[in-house]
Design an enzyme around this catalytic site. Structure first.
Site, PDB file in Angstrom:
ATOM      1  N   ARG A  68       0.829  -1.210   0.000  1.00 28.11           N
ATOM      2  CA  ARG A  68       0.000   0.000   0.000  1.00 28.11           C
ATOM      3  C   ARG A  68       0.865   1.262   0.000  1.00 28.11           C
ATOM      4  O   ARG A  68       0.545   2.253  -0.641  1.00 28.11           O
ATOM      5  CB  ARG A  68      -0.951  -0.017   1.209  1.00 28.11           C
ATOM      6  CG  ARG A  68      -1.931  -1.178   1.138  1.00 28.11           C
ATOM      7  CD  ARG A  68      -2.923  -1.143   2.263  1.00 28.11           C
ATOM      8  NE  ARG A  68      -3.753   0.042   2.174  1.00 28.11           N
ATOM      9  CZ  ARG A  68      -4.398   0.562   3.207  1.00 28.11           C
ATOM     10  NH1 ARG A  68      -4.300   0.021   4.398  1.00 28.11           N
ATOM     11  NH2 ARG A  68      -5.143   1.629   3.056  1.00 28.11           N
ATOM     12  N   GLN A 100      -9.630   9.687   7.983  1.00 27.65           N
ATOM     13  CA  GLN A 100      -9.382   8.300   8.403  1.00 27.65           C
ATOM     14  C   GLN A 100      -8.401   7.644   7.436  1.00 27.65           C
ATOM     15  O   GLN A 100      -7.975   6.516   7.658  1.00 27.65           O
ATOM     16  CB  GLN A 100     -10.693   7.508   8.386  1.00 27.65           C
ATOM     17  CG  GLN A 100     -11.745   8.037   9.335  1.00 27.65           C
ATOM     18  CD  GLN A 100     -13.107   7.404   9.046  1.00 27.65           C
ATOM     19  OE1 GLN A 100     -13.432   6.352   9.587  1.00 27.65           O
ATOM     20  NE2 GLN A 100     -13.876   8.032   8.189  1.00 27.65           N
ATOM     21  N   ASN A 101      -8.074   8.354   6.378  1.00 23.27           N
ATOM     22  CA  ASN A 101      -7.218   7.763   5.339  1.00 23.27           C
ATOM     23  C   ASN A 101      -5.746   7.814   5.753  1.00 23.27           C
ATOM     24  O   ASN A 101      -5.298   8.791   6.345  1.00 23.27           O
ATOM     25  CB  ASN A 101      -7.411   8.498   4.017  1.00 23.27           C
ATOM     26  CG  ASN A 101      -8.845   8.383   3.520  1.00 23.27           C
ATOM     27  OD1 ASN A 101      -9.582   7.515   3.985  1.00 23.27           O
ATOM     28  ND2 ASN A 101      -9.227   9.252   2.614  1.00 23.27           N
ATOM     29  N   ASP A 103      -3.368   7.420   3.407  1.00 21.31           N
ATOM     30  CA  ASP A 103      -2.587   7.929   2.275  1.00 21.31           C
ATOM     31  C   ASP A 103      -2.219   9.387   2.531  1.00 21.31           C
ATOM     32  O   ASP A 103      -2.656   9.990   3.515  1.00 21.31           O
ATOM     33  CB  ASP A 103      -3.362   7.763   0.956  1.00 21.31           C
ATOM     34  CG  ASP A 103      -4.647   8.598   0.907  1.00 21.31           C
ATOM     35  OD1 ASP A 103      -4.558   9.834   1.107  1.00 21.31           O
ATOM     36  OD2 ASP A 103      -5.732   8.041   0.670  1.00 21.31           O
ATOM     37  N   HIS A 118      -6.169   7.848  11.852  1.00 24.91           N
ATOM     38  CA  HIS A 118      -5.821   6.422  11.765  1.00 24.91           C
ATOM     39  C   HIS A 118      -4.365   6.192  11.354  1.00 24.91           C
ATOM     40  O   HIS A 118      -4.004   5.085  10.970  1.00 24.91           O
ATOM     41  CB  HIS A 118      -6.766   5.702  10.791  1.00 24.91           C
ATOM     42  CG  HIS A 118      -8.163   5.545  11.322  1.00 24.91           C
ATOM     43  ND1 HIS A 118      -9.224   5.103  10.558  1.00 24.91           N
ATOM     44  CD2 HIS A 118      -8.680   5.784  12.566  1.00 24.91           C
ATOM     45  CE1 HIS A 118     -10.324   5.077  11.303  1.00 24.91           C
ATOM     46  NE2 HIS A 118     -10.021   5.491  12.520  1.00 24.91           N
ATOM     47  N   CYS A 148      16.916   4.193  17.880  1.00 23.80           N
ATOM     48  CA  CYS A 148      17.520   3.460  19.003  1.00 23.80           C
ATOM     49  C   CYS A 148      18.386   2.284  18.563  1.00 23.80           C
ATOM     50  O   CYS A 148      19.079   1.675  19.374  1.00 23.80           O
ATOM     51  CB  CYS A 148      16.436   2.989  19.978  1.00 23.80           C
ATOM     52  SG  CYS A 148      15.393   1.665  19.338  1.00 23.80           S
ATOM     53  N   ASN A 212     -21.613  11.392  -0.270  1.00 14.51           N
ATOM     54  CA  ASN A 212     -21.288   9.985  -0.514  1.00 14.51           C
ATOM     55  C   ASN A 212     -22.005   9.571  -1.796  1.00 14.51           C
ATOM     56  O   ASN A 212     -22.954  10.227  -2.207  1.00 14.51           O
ATOM     57  CB  ASN A 212     -21.764   9.112   0.669  1.00 14.51           C
ATOM     58  CG  ASN A 212     -21.036   7.776   0.751  1.00 14.51           C
ATOM     59  OD1 ASN A 212     -21.068   6.986  -0.181  1.00 14.51           O
ATOM     60  ND2 ASN A 212     -20.378   7.538   1.871  1.00 14.51           N
TER      61      ASN A 212
HETATM   62  N1  APR Z   1     -17.239   9.723  -3.717  1.00 16.79           N
HETATM   63  C1  APR Z   1     -17.915   9.695  -2.534  1.00 16.79           C
HETATM   64  N2  APR Z   1     -18.031   8.586  -1.764  1.00 16.79           N
HETATM   65  C2  APR Z   1     -17.488   7.452  -2.224  1.00 16.79           C
HETATM   66  C3  APR Z   1     -16.784   7.384  -3.453  1.00 16.79           C
HETATM   67  C4  APR Z   1     -16.675   8.593  -4.207  1.00 16.79           C
HETATM   68  N3  APR Z   1     -16.043   8.638  -5.376  1.00 16.79           N
HETATM   69  N4  APR Z   1     -16.365   6.107  -3.642  1.00 16.79           N
HETATM   70  C5  APR Z   1     -16.760   5.406  -2.569  1.00 16.79           C
HETATM   71  N5  APR Z   1     -17.449   6.200  -1.706  1.00 16.79           N
HETATM   72  C6  APR Z   1     -17.985   5.837  -0.395  1.00 16.79           C
HETATM   73  C7  APR Z   1     -18.635   4.482  -0.305  1.00 16.79           C
HETATM   74  O1  APR Z   1     -20.007   4.559  -0.665  1.00 16.79           O
HETATM   75  C8  APR Z   1     -18.462   4.150   1.181  1.00 16.79           C
HETATM   76  O2  APR Z   1     -19.555   4.656   1.949  1.00 16.79           O
HETATM   77  O3  APR Z   1     -16.889   5.783   0.492  1.00 16.79           O
HETATM   78  C9  APR Z   1     -17.179   4.915   1.567  1.00 16.79           C
HETATM   79  C10 APR Z   1     -15.977   4.036   1.825  1.00 16.79           C
HETATM   80  O4  APR Z   1     -16.219   3.250   2.949  1.00 16.79           O
HETATM   81  P1  APR Z   1     -15.133   2.270   3.590  1.00 16.79           P
HETATM   82  O5  APR Z   1     -14.474   1.470   2.523  1.00 16.79           O
HETATM   83  O6  APR Z   1     -15.803   1.537   4.686  1.00 16.79           O
HETATM   84  O7  APR Z   1     -14.021   3.280   4.159  1.00 16.79           O
HETATM   85  P2  APR Z   1     -14.018   4.125   5.505  1.00 16.79           P
HETATM   86  O8  APR Z   1     -15.389   4.535   5.903  1.00 16.79           O
HETATM   87  O9  APR Z   1     -13.010   5.203   5.320  1.00 16.79           O
HETATM   88  O10 APR Z   1     -13.459   3.071   6.540  1.00 16.79           O
HETATM   89  C11 APR Z   1     -13.186   3.498   7.850  1.00 16.79           C
HETATM   90  O11 APR Z   1     -12.220   1.412   8.440  1.00 16.79           O
HETATM   91  O12 APR Z   1     -10.895  -0.397   7.845  1.00 16.79           O
HETATM   92  C12 APR Z   1     -10.954   0.774   8.589  1.00 16.79           C
HETATM   93  O13 APR Z   1      -9.176   2.107   9.316  1.00 16.79           O
HETATM   94  C13 APR Z   1      -9.911   1.767   8.156  1.00 16.79           C
HETATM   95  O14 APR Z   1     -10.039   4.157   7.984  1.00 16.79           O
HETATM   96  C14 APR Z   1     -10.700   2.944   7.675  1.00 16.79           C
HETATM   97  C15 APR Z   1     -12.005   2.792   8.424  1.00 16.79           C
END
Ligand code: APR
Length: 244
Positions: A68, A100-101, A103, A118, A148, A212
């Protein structure tokens, strides 16, 4: 859609907290977590993102994050990241971006007032001395800590399931005085971030806006829903907000 109403509310208010999730970076080519099967090479995400998983098979976990981390070199911020950086630059009140990302696309787009709750792929931490270092290479069970000198204590600077996210106090304080809470591209299933909307809503005048591509577990807490991809919807929202 309620873009016009949302933009009017955003411009009229002062303190804003923005929360982003994996949907923010999806159009840049960073996969979301809860995709079609939720698996990575046949492993549930918890297997590669928990202290127990790391203790069981550290090389597997290192491999997951090494891939990643390397993949960051192949992606770029999208128009949504750039729009949020512009919002921060031109916003008149207090601004906080919580992601929460793991990257680094927000900072590459120019965001500065940013909390990686995170953790960050491009950082590593030594469990022996606690030092956090910038890290762009691979990590393994035999990586030596640059601070260290111990071997075997290095881990990704990532908050795994069961661990406490970073800077929660700062985030909670900002939410308590937020006039706007803008929640972007998160499924709302992982706490405590999934609880931020309810926290913001405890302030009666706070406007809650969700962006979303679909409804989520937490949609019911929001006053406005902008349904669509961030690369399209965020530049429009920011442009309208800042024109006022
Ligand atoms: N624009 C807007 N929303 C989007 C897009 C987009 N182009 N593509 C996807 N989504 C939405 C999806 O509909 C979904 O609701 O982004 C969301 C991604 O959800 P997850 O994959 O569950 O990611 P996230 O909510 O960030 O996860 C939270 O879970 O695994 C842990 O630590 C990890 O930070 C992460 C946390």
């Amino acid at each position: 859609m309620r873009q016009a109403a949302a933009a009017e509310e955003v411009s009229a208010e002062r303190n804003i907290v923005v929360l982003t999730g994996a949907g923010m970076s999806a159009e840049s080519g960073v996969p979301t977590f809860r995709g079609v099967d939720g698996l990575w090479e046949g492993h549930h995400i918890e297997m590669v993102a928990s202290p127990e998983g790391f203790a069981r098979d550290p090389e597997l976990v290192h491999r997951f994050y090494n891939l990643r981390r390397a993949a960051l070199k192949t992606v770029e911020p999208n128009a949504g990241h750039l729009a949020l950086a512009r919002l921060e630059r031109e916003w008149r009140g207090r601004f906080l971006l919580v992601t929460q990302n793991v990257d680094d696309l927000h900072e590459r787009a120019g965001s500065e007032r940013l909390i990686h709750m995170h953790g960050e792929l491009r950082k590593a931490r030594c469990e022996c001395c606690g030092e956090v270092s910038s890290w762009t290479k691979e990590l393994s069970s035999v990586t030596r800590c640059l601070a260290c000198g111990e071997v075997g204590g290095m881990r990704p600077h990532i908050v795994w399931f069961g661990e406490i996210p970073f800077e929660l106090e700062t985030i909670m304080t900002a939410l308590k005085s937020a006039d706007i809470f803008l929640c972007i591209g998160t499924s709302g299933v992982v706490y405590p971030a999934a609880g931020f909307a309810r926290q913001a809503a405890s302030r009666p005048d706070c406007r809650l806006i969700e962006m979303n591509i679909e409804r989520t577990e937490i949609s019911r807490h929001f006053h406005e829903h902008i349904v669509g991809p961030v690369s399209v919807e965020l530049p429009v929202l920011v442009e309208k907000s800042l024109m006022e």
